[in-house]
Scaffold this motif. Structure first.
Motif, PDB file in Angstrom:
ATOM      1  N   THR A 253      33.124  29.934  51.521  1.00  0.00           N
ATOM      2  CA  THR A 253      32.953  31.388  51.476  1.00  0.00           C
ATOM      3  C   THR A 253      31.471  31.714  51.292  1.00  0.00           C
ATOM      4  OG1 THR A 253      33.202  31.551  49.074  1.00  0.00           O
ATOM      5  CG2 THR A 253      35.230  31.543  50.385  1.00  0.00           C
ATOM      6  N   ASP A 254      31.194  32.990  51.204  1.00  0.00           N
ATOM      7  CA  ASP A 254      29.814  33.417  50.975  1.00  0.00           C
ATOM      8  C   ASP A 254      29.313  33.032  49.582  1.00  0.00           C
ATOM      9  OD1 ASP A 254      29.785  34.514  53.487  1.00  0.00           O
ATOM     10  OD2 ASP A 254      30.313  36.542  52.793  1.00  0.00           O
ATOM     11  N   ASP A 255      30.245  32.746  48.675  1.00  0.00           N
ATOM     12  CA  ASP A 255      29.850  32.417  47.310  1.00  0.00           C
ATOM     13  C   ASP A 255      29.479  30.948  47.139  1.00  0.00           C
ATOM     14  OD1 ASP A 255      30.459  35.029  46.690  1.00  0.00           O
ATOM     15  OD2 ASP A 255      32.507  34.564  46.040  1.00  0.00           O
ATOM     16  N   THR A 256      29.944  30.114  48.012  1.00  0.00           N
ATOM     17  CA  THR A 256      29.736  28.680  47.837  1.00  0.00           C
ATOM     18  C   THR A 256      28.314  28.285  48.238  1.00  0.00           C
ATOM     19  OG1 THR A 256      30.624  28.280  50.044  1.00  0.00           O
ATOM     20  CG2 THR A 256      32.162  28.126  48.194  1.00  0.00           C
ATOM     21  N   SER A 359      19.904  37.199  33.953  1.00  0.00           N
ATOM     22  CA  SER A 359      20.879  38.152  34.474  1.00  0.00           C
ATOM     23  C   SER A 359      21.645  37.472  35.603  1.00  0.00           C
ATOM     24  CB  SER A 359      20.177  39.411  34.996  1.00  0.00           C
ATOM     25  OG  SER A 359      19.477  40.046  33.947  1.00  0.00           O
ATOM     26  N   CYS A 360      22.944  37.453  35.479  1.00  0.00           N
ATOM     27  CA  CYS A 360      23.743  36.795  36.504  1.00  0.00           C
ATOM     28  C   CYS A 360      24.062  37.794  37.616  1.00  0.00           C
ATOM     29  CB  CYS A 360      25.029  36.244  35.920  1.00  0.00           C
ATOM     30  SG  CYS A 360      26.149  37.506  35.298  1.00  0.00           S
ATOM     31  N   TRP A 361      24.340  37.244  38.779  1.00  0.00           N
ATOM     32  CA  TRP A 361      24.682  38.127  39.885  1.00  0.00           C
ATOM     33  C   TRP A 361      26.153  37.996  40.220  1.00  0.00           C
ATOM     34  CZ3 TRP A 361      26.087  35.232  44.234  1.00  0.00           C
ATOM     35  CH2 TRP A 361      25.619  33.923  44.273  1.00  0.00           C
ATOM     36  N   ALA A 362      26.719  39.101  40.619  1.00  0.00           N
ATOM     37  CA  ALA A 362      28.123  39.128  40.996  1.00  0.00           C
ATOM     38  C   ALA A 362      28.276  38.488  42.366  1.00  0.00           C
ATOM     39  CB  ALA A 362      28.627  40.576  41.016  1.00  0.00           C
ATOM     40  N   PRO A 363      29.494  38.089  42.745  1.00  0.00           N
ATOM     41  CA  PRO A 363      29.689  37.431  44.033  1.00  0.00           C
ATOM     42  C   PRO A 363      29.172  38.220  45.222  1.00  0.00           C
ATOM     43  CG  PRO A 363      31.627  37.196  42.670  1.00  0.00           C
ATOM     44  CD  PRO A 363      30.706  38.118  41.932  1.00  0.00           C
ATOM     45  N   ALA A 364      29.202  39.543  45.148  1.00  0.00           N
ATOM     46  CA  ALA A 364      28.774  40.330  46.304  1.00  0.00           C
ATOM     47  C   ALA A 364      27.262  40.458  46.387  1.00  0.00           C
ATOM     48  CB  ALA A 364      29.414  41.714  46.240  1.00  0.00           C
ATOM     49  N   GLU A 365      26.559  40.160  45.283  1.00  0.00           N
ATOM     50  CA  GLU A 365      25.121  40.306  45.286  1.00  0.00           C
ATOM     51  C   GLU A 365      24.441  39.075  45.860  1.00  0.00           C
ATOM     52  OE1 GLU A 365      24.236  41.035  41.244  1.00  0.00           O
ATOM     53  OE2 GLU A 365      24.966  43.096  41.268  1.00  0.00           O
ATOM     54  N   LEU A 366      23.227  39.237  46.324  1.00  0.00           N
ATOM     55  CA  LEU A 366      22.524  38.149  46.990  1.00  0.00           C
ATOM     56  C   LEU A 366      21.428  37.542  46.137  1.00  0.00           C
ATOM     57  CD1 LEU A 366      22.201  39.637  50.590  1.00  0.00           C
ATOM     58  CD2 LEU A 366      23.900  38.019  49.732  1.00  0.00           C
ATOM     59  N   SER A 367      20.934  38.257  45.134  1.00  0.00           N
ATOM     60  CA  SER A 367      19.842  37.731  44.331  1.00  0.00           C
ATOM     61  C   SER A 367      19.988  38.229  42.901  1.00  0.00           C
ATOM     62  CB  SER A 367      18.496  38.162  44.899  1.00  0.00           C
ATOM     63  OG  SER A 367      18.385  39.569  44.899  1.00  0.00           O
ATOM     64  N   PRO A 368      19.483  37.457  41.948  1.00  0.00           N
ATOM     65  CA  PRO A 368      19.598  37.861  40.553  1.00  0.00           C
ATOM     66  C   PRO A 368      18.516  38.856  40.173  1.00  0.00           C
ATOM     67  CG  PRO A 368      18.489  35.771  40.691  1.00  0.00           C
ATOM     68  CD  PRO A 368      18.852  36.161  42.103  1.00  0.00           C
ATOM     69  N   CYS A 369      18.728  39.532  39.065  1.00  0.00           N
ATOM     70  CA  CYS A 369      17.713  40.436  38.556  1.00  0.00           C
ATOM     71  C   CYS A 369      16.686  39.684  37.729  1.00  0.00           C
ATOM     72  CB  CYS A 369      18.373  41.527  37.691  1.00  0.00           C
ATOM     73  SG  CYS A 369      19.561  42.538  38.606  1.00  0.00           S
ATOM     74  N   ARG A 370      17.083  38.587  37.153  1.00  0.00           N
ATOM     75  CA  ARG A 370      16.175  37.855  36.277  1.00  0.00           C
ATOM     76  C   ARG A 370      16.495  36.368  36.367  1.00  0.00           C
ATOM     77  NH1 ARG A 370      15.540  38.962  29.783  1.00  0.00           N
ATOM     78  NH2 ARG A 370      13.766  37.572  29.405  1.00  0.00           N
ATOM     79  N   THR A 371      15.459  35.561  36.490  1.00  0.00           N
ATOM     80  CA  THR A 371      15.658  34.125  36.610  1.00  0.00           C
ATOM     81  C   THR A 371      15.959  33.494  35.250  1.00  0.00           C
ATOM     82  OG1 THR A 371      14.628  32.061  37.300  1.00  0.00           O
ATOM     83  CG2 THR A 371      13.194  33.705  36.338  1.00  0.00           C
ATOM     84  N   PRO A 372      16.747  32.405  35.213  1.00  0.00           N
ATOM     85  CA  PRO A 372      17.016  31.744  33.929  1.00  0.00           C
ATOM     86  C   PRO A 372      15.896  30.827  33.484  1.00  0.00           C
ATOM     87  CG  PRO A 372      18.204  30.626  35.661  1.00  0.00           C
ATOM     88  CD  PRO A 372      17.551  31.811  36.303  1.00  0.00           C
ATOM     89  N   ALA A 373      14.892  30.562  34.331  1.00  0.00           N
ATOM     90  CA  ALA A 373      13.826  29.623  33.989  1.00  0.00           C
ATOM     91  C   ALA A 373      12.899  30.212  32.941  1.00  0.00           C
ATOM     92  CB  ALA A 373      13.047  29.239  35.240  1.00  0.00           C
ATOM     93  N   GLU A 374      12.640  29.423  31.888  1.00  0.00           N
ATOM     94  CA  GLU A 374      11.770  29.860  30.798  1.00  0.00           C
ATOM     95  C   GLU A 374      10.479  29.049  30.717  1.00  0.00           C
ATOM     96  OE1 GLU A 374      15.094  31.454  27.598  1.00  0.00           O
ATOM     97  OE2 GLU A 374      14.167  29.489  27.299  1.00  0.00           O
ATOM     98  N   LEU A 375      10.514  27.789  31.152  1.00  0.00           N
ATOM     99  CA  LEU A 375       9.342  26.934  31.044  1.00  0.00           C
ATOM    100  C   LEU A 375       9.356  25.895  32.157  1.00  0.00           C
ATOM    101  CD1 LEU A 375       6.823  26.042  29.399  1.00  0.00           C
ATOM    102  CD2 LEU A 375       8.355  24.567  28.066  1.00  0.00           C
ATOM    103  N   ALA A 376       8.221  25.728  32.804  1.00  0.00           N
ATOM    104  CA  ALA A 376       8.066  24.688  33.827  1.00  0.00           C
ATOM    105  C   ALA A 376       7.236  23.554  33.240  1.00  0.00           C
ATOM    106  CB  ALA A 376       7.392  25.261  35.069  1.00  0.00           C
ATOM    107  N   PHE A 377       7.731  22.328  33.374  1.00  0.00           N
ATOM    108  CA  PHE A 377       7.073  21.173  32.788  1.00  0.00           C
ATOM    109  C   PHE A 377       6.171  20.482  33.815  1.00  0.00           C
ATOM    110  CE2 PHE A 377      11.043  21.912  30.589  1.00  0.00           C
ATOM    111  CZ  PHE A 377      10.654  21.885  29.254  1.00  0.00           C
TER     112      PHE A 377
END
Length: 525
Positions: A253-256, A359-377
């Protein structure tokens, strides 16, 4: 003259005599002969010796004596201070009490000074007295394979132990570049505790229409097994069912995911610990959480990792080369905080993420409002293939990749605490031990499995097991959480080896957790 005795046998009963019998009668007449006496000599001889016995042998002379020595001496115990009683057993010891007291008084200050120095010394910190013989051996307990998969030159792509620690599952597929989405593959399981285990005959074989790239048993339901496919689909099998074991699936589906699913993991929900969700990650940049709904896997929440949304890291942005999404290759949730997870990306940099701040996105949405990444090593010199969060420390995790290095990271700083060059080829997988805080295992491209004990050395492995040397790399490995002495590793030859670790690799030292804490804090900047 005395008359002659009459001849014997001449009498006859009856009447007169015949003429011929007269001379015969004169020759034989009846008579009585006198007896002869023989005197006994042995009776008279016995009476002369005054013997009254019923046998003819003489008396045997005997003598009795209590001891063989002519003189004897008794002593109660050796502690008897009487000289005459203890003589010959223990000599009396003379103690010069005055001299001993004088000696102790002379050395008192020196001994006290040395004891105080030893009390403050760290020379023996971490030393443990172990009266048992150390056993550092590692044995290959089982060599498992599915001949049909090997005939098709399929590789072992993932391994997983079930919740009881008795059943081992492996997936087959292709890891080389190319379109293998339509290639048939298999899921195989073995009960390693079964008495009649057949190493080349799995207890369960499941045909899968696409290469299986990742596996994960449910943490509390021993028969539920999740898998991520090359096609991007997710499936959950019930291994207790021999017929039609697929119980849930995402479908296409579009969600996978739109790319191969390289990591799946069952994780307790951050808000509801009784609820366990299935997480997946793929190079399409998506990190998705799934839950069972009406007999299928439905998307519960999801994130997309994009280069433009990452924390400020010019180096990582450069590696991303302007891609809208970062290619996620691996995923590991913290066992001590299910809201925190680490992902490895194709750009080489591990990322610390949090479900609480995203911020998580619902199945119908295409992109999140906020990324879960806090630190890049600090990145590896190539793609990251595996990450593993420590089960004993909330801020420590390991990463490995194509540069042949293992990095030990603290989630509080971007620079690695340690960088270990374990291989001149790729490192495909790294896993912390569930029993030893300072022990981890790494799968190398040379066909070797390395066991590294940070408590013993930070320079070289404690032991290296040759699994498929000269035949291909070791792609995956997994410790058995229920039986930590068992380590399963799958390689490119289609073989899974179960290694049995000795007690030296499974028993935690008294100061091991303190050593881990010190390791995490020493270079914290």
């Amino acid at each position: 003259a005395a008359p002659h005795p009459a001849p014997l046998g001449t009498g006859r009963a009856g009447g007169g005599k015949s003429a011929g019998e007269a001379p015969l009668a004169a020759m034989f007449t009846d008579g009585t002969a006198l007896g002869a006496d023989v005197e006994s000599l042995w009776r008279s001889a016995r009476s002369t010796r005054c013997e009254v016995k019923s046998c003819q042998t003489g008396k045997i002379s005997t003598a009795e004596a209590a001891v063989q020595s002519h003189t004897s001496q008794d002593a109660a115990v050796q502690m008897d201070q009487r000289r005459n009683a203890a003589q010959g057993f223990q000599q009396e010891v003379y103690v010069d009490d005055t001299g001993l007291l004088s000696f102790l008084q002379r050395v008192e200050d020196t001994v006290t000074k040395e004891l105080n120095k030893n009390w403050k010394s760290h020379a023996f910190h971490g030393f443990e007295v172990n009266w048992r013989e150390q056993n550092k051996t590692v044995l290959c307990l089982h060599t498992l394979s599915y001949p049909e998969a090997q005939q098709q030159k399929l590789q072992v792509t993932s391994v997983s132990w079930n919740a009881t620690g008795a059943v081992l599952a492996c997936s087959y597929g292709h890891l080389e570049d190319g379109d293998w989405s339509t290639a048939k593959s298999y899921i195989c399981t073995w009960n390693v505790e079964r008495r009649g285990l057949n190493a080349q005959h799995p207890d369960l074989v499941v045909d899968v229409p696409s290469s299986v790239m990742s596996l994960a048993f449910h943490p509390s339901q021993p028969s539920l097994l999740a898998g991520g496919l090359f096609s991007g689909e997710l499936l959950v099998w019930d291994t207790s069912r021999t017929e039609d074991p697929v119980v849930w699936r995402t479908g296409m589906t579009d969600d996978t995911h739109t790319e191969p699913v390289y990591q799946v993991s069952w994780v307790p929900d951050g808000q509801w610990w009784s609820c366990t969700r299935l997480w997946s990650a793929a190079p399409d940049g998506k990190v998705l959480a799934w839950q069972e709904q009406e007999g299928r896997l439905a998307l519960a929440r999801g994130f997309t990792l994009g280069a433009s949304q990452l924390p400020r890291s010019a180096e990582l942005r450069k590696l991303a080369r302007g891609k809208a999404a970062l290619g996620v290759t691996s995923l590991s949730f913290s066992p001590l905080d299910p809201c925190v997870f680490v992902v490895g990306v194709e750009g080489g940099s591990p990322l610390k993420c949090s479900t609480a701040t995203a911020s998580c996105w619902a199945p119908a949405e295409l992109s999140p409002c906020r990324t879960p990444a806090e630190l890049a090593f600090t990145p590896h010199a190539g793609p990251v293939y595996s990450v593993s969060c420590s089960p004993f420390h909330r801020n420590l995790f390991l990463s490995c990749g194509t540069d042949g290095q293992v990095h030990l990271h603290s989630m509080l700083q971007p620079q690695p605490l340690l960088s270990l060059q374990l291989s001149q080829q790729y490192l495909f997988c790294v896993r912390w031990s569930p029993a030893r805080p300072l022990l981890f295992a790494a799968a190398a491209g040379e066909g070797v499995v390395h066991l590294f004990d940070l408590g013993k050395s930070s320079q070289k492995p404690a032991v290296s097991m040759e699994q498929a040397v000269g035949q291909g790399p070791v792609h995956c490995l997994e410790f058995n959480c229920r039986q930590p002495q068992l380590l399963a590793a799958g390689d490119a030859t289609g073989t899974v080896r179960v290694w049995q670790l000795s007690s030296d690799f499974t028993e935690q030292g008294a100061r091991e957790l303190k050593h881990l804490e010190q390791l995490a804090s020493d270079t914290r900047g």
